[in-house]
Design a protein around this motif. Structure first.
Motif, short mmCIF file in Angstrom:
data_model
loop_
_atom_site.label_atom_id
_atom_site.label_comp_id
_atom_site.label_asym_id
_atom_site.label_seq_id
_atom_site.Cartn_x
_atom_site.Cartn_y
_atom_site.Cartn_z
N THR A 1 -4.16 3.96 -4.66
CA THR A 1 -5.05 4.04 -3.78
C THR A 1 -5.97 5.53 -4.16
OG1 THR A 1 -4.01 3.16 -1.99
CG2 THR A 1 -5.93 4.74 -1.38
N TRP A 2 -5.07 6.60 -4.60
CA TRP A 2 -5.22 7.86 -5.01
C TRP A 2 -6.36 7.79 -6.26
CZ3 TRP A 2 -5.69 11.78 -2.12
CH2 TRP A 2 -4.98 11.96 -1.15
N LEU B 1 0.64 -1.18 -0.08
CA LEU B 1 0.10 0.14 -0.06
C LEU B 1 0.95 1.06 0.03
CD1 LEU B 1 -2.81 0.94 -0.04
CD2 LEU B 1 -2.51 0.97 2.60
N ARG B 2 2.06 1.25 0.75
CA ARG B 2 2.96 2.41 0.84
C ARG B 2 3.64 2.62 -0.45
NH1 ARG B 2 5.46 1.53 5.56
NH2 ARG B 2 6.96 0.23 4.49
N ALA C 1 1.97 11.35 -5.40
CA ALA C 1 2.36 9.98 -5.07
C ALA C 1 3.43 9.55 -6.10
CB ALA C 1 1.26 8.99 -4.90
N LEU D 1 0.87 3.87 -3.19
CA LEU D 1 -0.10 4.83 -2.76
C LEU D 1 -1.03 5.48 -3.95
CD1 LEU D 1 -1.39 5.68 -0.11
CD2 LEU D 1 0.20 7.38 -0.07
N ILE E 1 3.26 11.31 2.11
CA ILE E 1 2.00 11.38 2.47
C ILE E 1 1.42 12.71 2.72
CG2 ILE E 1 -0.02 10.44 3.54
CD1 ILE E 1 1.36 7.58 3.61
#
Length: 153
Positions: free
Chosen positions: A11-12, A4-5, A45, A8, A51
């Motif tokens: 996710t956006w 996830l990191r 990202a 990212l 973040i």
């Protein structure tokens, strides 16, 4: 958690897609502006920024879109064309006098293929048949007109 990191941006992108789909149901142009903000976060990202910077970029882009772009889009999409219906569409058009018009007697004009009763807008005028007039106002079934100046060359 590491995936996830490291991803990212995805996710956006998912958030932007979700907001875009939700906009299709709301149609008030707010969620699509937030989706653009999410795309700004995705770009941050992808560049590799932290973040907090991604969140700030998303927030700044969303606020900018809501303040600068949404008002003009909302006016364009939610407003319709100005429609003149009924006798209101005759105001401002030119007509031909078919029967003499005076302040004391109602005359006749031909406008849009129809014959209308007409009175002079200035009650002291006398307008002869054959002259061109402009319709300034309509009250009931009477058009209030004013002669159009001719250029006899």
């Amino acid at each position: 958690m590491d995936w996830l990191r490291d991803n990212l941006w995805a996710t956006w992108l998912g958030l932007a897609a979700l907001l875009s789909v939700a906009e299709m149901f709301s149609l008030d142009l707010v969620l699509i502006m937030l989706a653009v903000g999410a795309l700004a976060g995705m770009t941050a990202a992808l560049i590799g920024l932290g973040i907090p910077v991604q969140v700030l970029a998303a927030a700044a882009a969303s606020v900018a879109m809501l303040a600068l772009v949404r008002p003009s889009l909302a006016k364009r999409f939610h407003g319709g064309p100005e429609l003149n219906l009924g006798h209101g569409k005759l105001v401002g058009q030119r007509a031909e006098v078919t029967a003499e018009i005076t302040g004391l007697s109602t005359g006749r004009i031909k406008i849009g293929g129809e014959i209308w009763s007409a009175s002079p807008y200035d009650e002291h005028l006398v307008i002869a048949p054959g002259e061109t007039v402009e319709v300034l106002q309509i009250k009931g079934a009477t058009a209030y007109v004013h002669p159009v100046a001719r250029l006899d060359g």
